[in-house]
Design an enzyme around this catalytic site. Structure first.
Site, PDB file in Angstrom:
ATOM      1  CE  LYS A 132      -3.729  -2.571   2.040  1.00 28.78           C
ATOM      2  NZ  LYS A 132      -4.506  -3.004   3.191  1.00 28.78           N
ATOM      3  CD  GLN A 157      -3.366  -4.570   6.317  1.00 30.97           C
ATOM      4  OE1 GLN A 157      -3.237  -3.622   5.547  1.00 30.97           O
ATOM      5  NE2 GLN A 157      -4.015  -5.668   5.973  1.00 30.97           N
ATOM      6  CG  ASP A 187      -9.786  -0.422   4.248  1.00 29.97           C
ATOM      7  OD1 ASP A 187      -9.404  -0.720   3.103  1.00 29.97           O
ATOM      8  OD2 ASP A 187      -9.165  -0.725   5.280  1.00 29.97           O
TER       9      ASP A 187
END
Ligand code: NDP
Length: 283
Positions: free
Chosen positions: A51, A95, A118
């Site tokens: 990422k 995460q 997200d």
């Protein structure tokens, strides 16, 4: 035909990088993503590296905040609160999975809606199901982009999603429904799974069981998208939920693991960060 997620991602990232150049001209700065990694799970470390690397490729600012496995829930929530209030931060990603002593739901809920890159925040999820503007979860969004790449008419076709998690299966089904597919969601209690999957014009596997989708389960000429990421017990290599070697000759279009949905998920995250940035700048 193999739908190459790596190649498609590279193409999209180039487009995003060009977009970032014009955003900088327009607003005087580039989008900025903060990634929080708790603990030292090797898979999570690898995802996070991917990422951060993608941010650089797209010309974003990125910050990686690492926290020890022992960090308390309160400390993590306090950090999120700080980032929510930081004007220079456009997107926040924590995460997953988190250590067991931390309530993931609480953490997801704590991220400001407008920085939820997200698309996991309950209001984003609600907006998705209500058909209102929202940040789409990255994996299903990436899968839709891959299907689009096949030039296939989704409207009216039979789509089967195997898996019903909140982050993949359910939103995947909603996006296919929005594209006017007739959608079936299969799961661990589905009877005669092979009978269900073999009717699919589009088959999405999002289970987490190595090569469970065999050739007999796939309709001739189907689009087969493999979301699963598994470790092959014998070889230690990554593999998907689809028995690629057996299914590839039957499917019209198919993705591979690695090099399929994974890179697309990261690329959609970049797109979502730009979306959050632009919404903020246009407010
Ligand atoms: P979950 O474990 O949350 O969900 C798995 C789903 O599969 C559940 O709905 C479960 O059903 C269903 N399932 C389990 N066994 C069977 C079976 N025998 N037959 C039919 N359905 C079954 O996983 P996620 O959705 O989070 O992830 C799925 C896979 O995708 C994993 O391999 C994960 O690593 C990968 N993944 C990949 C991403 C990428 O970017 N490539 C991103 C996110 C995930 P039930 O609900 O009944 O238990």
């Amino acid at each position: 035909m193999i739908i190459d997620g790596k190649e498609l991602s590279a193409r999209i990232k180039q487009e995003l990088a060009a977009q970032v150049v014009s955003l900088k001209e327009k607003y005087g700065r580039v989008p900025s993503l903060v990634v929080i990694l708790v603990g030292e799970n090797p898979a999570s470390q690898s995802y996070v590296r991917g990422k951060i690397k993608a941010c650089a490729e797209c010309g974003f600012d990125s910050t990686l905040i690492t926290m020890p496995e022992s960090v308390s829930e309160a400390e993590l929530l306090a950090e999120i609160e700080r980032l929510n209030g930081d004007e220079a931060v456009d997107g926040i990603l924590v995460q997953l999975p988190l250590p067991k002593h931390i309530d993931e739901e609480k953490v997801i809920d704590a991220i400001a809606l407008e920085k939820d890159v997200d698309g996991f925040h309950p209001l984003n999820v609600a907006n998705l199901w209500l058909g209102k503007p929202c940040i789409l979860p990255c994996t299903p969004k990436g899968v839709m982009r891959m299907i689009q790449e096949c030039g296939f008419e989704v409207s009216g076709c039979n789509a089967v999603v195997v898996g019903r998690s909140n982050i993949v299966g359910k939103p995947m089904a909603k996006l296919l429904l929005d594209a006017n597919a007739t959608v079936t969601i299969a799961h661990s209690r589905t009877k005669n799974l092979a009978e269900v999957t073999s009717k699919a014009d589009i088959l999405i596997a999002a289970v987490g069981r190595p090569r469970m989708i065999t050739a007999e389960m796939v309709k001739e000429g189907a689009i087969v998208i493999d979301v699963g990421v598994n470790r092959d017990a014998a070889t230690g290599k990554l593999c998907g939920d689809v028995d690629f070697e057996a299914v590839k000759d039957k499917a019209a279009h198919i993705t591979q693991v690695p090099g399929g949905v994974g890179p697309m998920t990261i690329t959609m995250l970049m797109g979502n960060t730009i979306e959050c940035f632009e919404r903020k700048m246009n407010k």
